[in-house]
Every structure is written in structure tokens, then in C-alpha cells.
Design an enzyme around this catalytic site. Structure first.
Site, PDB file in Angstrom:
ATOM      1  N   SER A  88      81.087  65.160 111.952  1.00 21.84           N
ATOM      2  CA  SER A  88      81.415  64.050 111.357  1.00 21.84           C
ATOM      3  C   SER A  88      81.509  62.683 112.225  1.00 21.84           C
ATOM      4  O   SER A  88      82.312  62.108 112.257  1.00 21.84           O
ATOM      5  CB  SER A  88      82.847  64.378 110.718  1.00 21.84           C
ATOM      6  OG  SER A  88      83.399  63.564 109.866  1.00 21.84           O
ATOM      7  N   GLY A 133      82.767  59.855 110.418  1.00 22.36           N
ATOM      8  CA  GLY A 133      83.999  59.911 109.642  1.00 22.36           C
ATOM      9  C   GLY A 133      84.138  59.978 108.139  1.00 22.36           C
ATOM     10  O   GLY A 133      84.753  59.170 107.568  1.00 22.36           O
ATOM     11  N   GLY A 181      82.179  59.105 105.826  1.00 24.77           N
ATOM     12  CA  GLY A 181      81.788  58.050 105.167  1.00 24.77           C
ATOM     13  C   GLY A 181      82.305  56.696 105.449  1.00 24.77           C
ATOM     14  O   GLY A 181      82.067  55.657 105.001  1.00 24.77           O
ATOM     15  N   TYR A 232      79.310  77.101 104.601  1.00 18.07           N
ATOM     16  CA  TYR A 232      78.787  76.058 103.794  1.00 18.07           C
ATOM     17  C   TYR A 232      78.228  76.409 102.394  1.00 18.07           C
ATOM     18  O   TYR A 232      77.096  76.674 102.352  1.00 18.07           O
ATOM     19  CB  TYR A 232      78.079  75.029 104.517  1.00 18.07           C
ATOM     20  CG  TYR A 232      78.247  74.641 105.706  1.00 18.07           C
ATOM     21  CD1 TYR A 232      79.806  74.402 106.239  1.00 18.07           C
ATOM     22  CD2 TYR A 232      77.458  74.123 106.850  1.00 18.07           C
ATOM     23  CE1 TYR A 232      80.212  74.080 107.558  1.00 18.07           C
ATOM     24  CE2 TYR A 232      78.088  73.739 108.059  1.00 18.07           C
ATOM     25  CZ  TYR A 232      79.428  73.550 108.213  1.00 18.07           C
ATOM     26  OH  TYR A 232      79.921  73.354 109.645  1.00 18.07           O
TER      27      TYR A 232
END
Length: 383
Positions: A252, A255, A257, A103
Site C-alpha cells: 500500500s 495509500g 489510491g 487474494y
């Protein structure tokens, strides 16, 4: 739970998701204490609830730290505000923080390490290795690298960036098709003996690799994408984890956002935004898939919550060993996410929500095909 930009030839989902929701620039004069003091006192906190991933105890909701160096809209978040958000999350009971060398690369480990330094011994830190990243320059080469000698170097780099002497939970980010998983387990075991790694896990692995890895060195957790938008782990990952006593971490969980209502039928995504290359957000699929968000909004009204809280609470209600790790670059979203721990469903409510969600068939792939190729890979046999 980042995976980041549209260079799909050599990158994985977590690399593509190194982009996060845009954060308006915070006023430079705002101090950390002032920003944290602005959190509404009447917003439910993470409530101090704890869960177990194998033998590792963590907060029921964790926090993903993968987008804090750069947001989905390709803006650069205000770094002091990112530190403030992470510390405020800890104030609200979040004690489980997840990041990776990929990241940035490297940048989100640095941000997390700086943020938690005052309370490092009170939190659980997870990071990941496995992409083919130069440990000195951060330059990415195509493909994966889980050779034992590379793992050792990667972990040393992560320890320095995280400002710590141990990684509480270390994942193989993706399965390397050139390295037997038993060799990976052996390298992790050496790091455990040295006290540099306490627990280990896998992400997006194939079913046989999961079993072989656990047999070689018991796994603490598996991390896969899982949400009401993507329920693929229900097919075999969750049953296998339950059988073997392995915890499950959802990346996630909102999803990207979508499940908190941040996207509507008119939304279009800029170049460099991962959602632009995900089939489920293509214009021809988006309007149909928004039926799921409408369902969450209905339940949010019913439970006096927000759509995102309903989505996270649904995950928490699936199994007591499931831990979502929503990420954000906005204080308001962090507070909202933490409040999901206070949302409860009766068995009838949970069954009704699950049935209604199951009736909505999501259209479009969750990832570009080039990135999906890195999921459910089996490690080669040991010779």
C-alpha cells in the site's frame, strides 16, 4: 502490497485489500500486443534499476497483484487486460511481482501465473501463506493457520496456481499466535531443501518474533504497510531490518489510491470498499488528511512528476533496501508508477519534503480495530 472486505471478524488487512481501483472494461477485440503498443514511449520506464532484499535481487519497484480479480468499487476487472498490464510492467523493467493465496482466495495467483509464464525465469515471484483457508475449496475459516503441515499443503497449491516449481520469496502473511515461529521456520527450511522455496519473510509481525525468526532461519524481507500516509515502520521495523540486514517491502505505498490524488473531500465509498471502514478516510478526517495530497501535488509540479510518483520516489529515497510494490488494475497507473524510478531528490529536497509531511498529523486509524489486532502479534514460545 491486497488485504481485503469488511468482514473484519476473521480477516486481515491484506484480505480486505483484495479490492482494487475500478477498471473500465477494455474492448474485447483489443489484443495484448495492441494494448501494450499504446503505452507512451516518452514515459520513463522502471529504468532497469535493481535493489537487494537480503541476498535477493529485484527491480527497484515491484508490483502488487492482489486486486486483479475484483476492484475496490466491487467491479470485476477484465481478465485479459490484467494479463496485459502485468506483461507490460515486465516490459518496463518490473521484475518483482507480489501476491498471496489469500487474494481471491487463489485467483490472483492464477492471474499472475498465467501472465508471467512466457518469462517466468526472468522475474521474482513472492507469495504468502498463513490465513485459515481450505486448500481445496478456498473457503475461509476464522483466524490463522501456520501449522507446518498446513504450510506444506498451502505451498503446493500456490506452486500449481503460479505455474512454477519454486516460489522465490515466501512470506508468513500474519503471525499465528498458536504456532511458535521456530516451527514455521522449520517448515520453510524443509521446503527450501526441496527447492520449492528460495527465500522467506514475515509481514506485520511483532518485534521479538522478527528477531526469533531471523535467528532460526535468516529472513530475506519484511513486508509491512509503509507510505507517507502511514509511517509506522519507522518506529522499530526499519531500524531492526537495517540492523539485521533484512530487506523491506512496502505494501500500500500509495495509500489505497489516496496519495495519487484519486480521492477528494467529497469522496464517499460504497459498501464493500475497504476505504469505507478505514478511519483515515472517514468524512470527519478526510478533509484534514488531504493536506498531505496537496503537499504531494506541490512537489509534483516542482519535479515535473505526478503526486503518486513523488510518493513512491520518497519511499525509494529512504533506504537502498526498500522496495515499494504498488498495485493497480489500470494500464495508465502502472505506467505512472513505473516512472517513479526516474524521480530524484537532492538531500535538501528530501529533507524538506519529509519535514513538511511530518508536520501533517494524519487523523483516523489506518485499519478497523478488528484487523489491526492481526498486526505486531508475537508468536508463542517454543516448548
Amino acid at each position: 502490497m491486497d488485504d481485503k472486505t469488511s468482514r473484519t471478524a476473521g480477516l486481515g488487512r491484506r484480505d480486505l485489500l483484495a479490492l482494487g481501483l475500478a477498471l473500465p472494461a477494455a474492448a474485447a477485440a483489443s489484443s495484448t500486443a495492441e494494448a501494450r503498443a499504446q503505452i507512451p514511449n516518452n514515459t520513463p520506464a522502471a529504468s532497469g534499476e535493481r535493489r537487494r532484499l537480503g541476498k535477493l535481487e529485484v527491480s527497484s519497484l515491484g508490483m502488487g497483484v492482489q486486486n486483479m480479480h475484483r476492484a475496490y468499487s466491487t467491479t470485476v476487472p477484465y481478465r485479459p487486460e490484467m494479463l496485459t498490464i502485468l506483461r507490460a510492467a515486465h516490459d518496463r523493467g518490473v521484475s518483482f511481482f507480489d501476491t498471496a493465496e489469500a487474494y481471491g482466495p487463489f485467483e490472483n495467483e492464477k492471474i499472475l501465473g498465467e501472465a508471467i509464464q512466457p518469462f517466468r525465469d526472468k522475474v521474482v515471484v513472492a507469495s504468502k501463506f498463513g490465513w485459515n483457508i481450505d486448500p481445496e475449496t478456498g473457503r475461509r475459516s476464522p483466524g490463522l493457520n501456520s501449522r507446518p503441515e498446513h504450510i506444506r499443503v498451502a505451498v503446493e497449491g500456490s506452486l500449481k496456481r503460479l505455474r512454477t516449481d519454486r516460489i522465490d520469496l515466501l512470506y508468513q502473511h500474519r503471525v499465528d499466535p498458536a504456532v511458535p515461529i521456530e516451527d514455521v521456520a522449520g517448515a520453510i527450511q524443509e521446503l527450501m531443501k526441496a527447492g520449492k522455496v528460495l527465500h522467506w519473510g514475515l509481514s506485520e509481525m511483532g518485534p521479538q518474533t522478527l528477531r526469533r525468526a531471523h535467528a532460526a532461519l535468516p529472513l530475506t524481507a519484511v513486508q509491512n504497510e509503509y507510505s507517507l500516509l502511514w509511517r509506522g515502520p519507522e518506529k522499530w521495523v526499519l531500524p531492526t531490518c537495517e540492523e539485521l540486514g533484512i530487506g523491506f517491502v512496502c505494501w500500500s505505498p500509495l495509500g489505497v489510491g489516496f496519495l495519487n490524488g484519486a480521492i477528494d473531500a467529497a469522496t464517499r465509498f460504497a459498501d464493500g470498499d475497504i476505504r469505507k471502514v478505514e478511519g483515515r478516510f472517514a468524512p470527519e478526517n478526510l478533509a484534514h488528511n488531504l493536506a498531505l495530497v496537496d503537499l504531494l501535488k506541490t512537489w509534483a509540479q516542482r519535479k515535473s512528476a505526478t503526486p503518486g510518483q513523488i510518493a513512491l520516489a520518497w519511499l525509494l529515497a529512504q533506504k537502498p533496501w526498500i522496495v515499494p510494490i504498488p498495485g493497480t488494475t489500470q494500464m495508465a497507473h502502472m505506467v505512472d508508477n513505473a516512472g517513479a524510478a526516474a524521480v530524484r531528490f537532492t538531500p535538501a529536497e528530501l529533507g524538506g519534503l519529509t519535514a513538511a509531511a511530518s508536520a501533517i498529523q494524519i487523523q483516523g486509524l489506518r485499519l478497523p480495530e478488528g484487523v489491526l489486532a492481526f498486526s505486531e502479534v508475537e508468536a508463542p514460545a517454543r516448548t
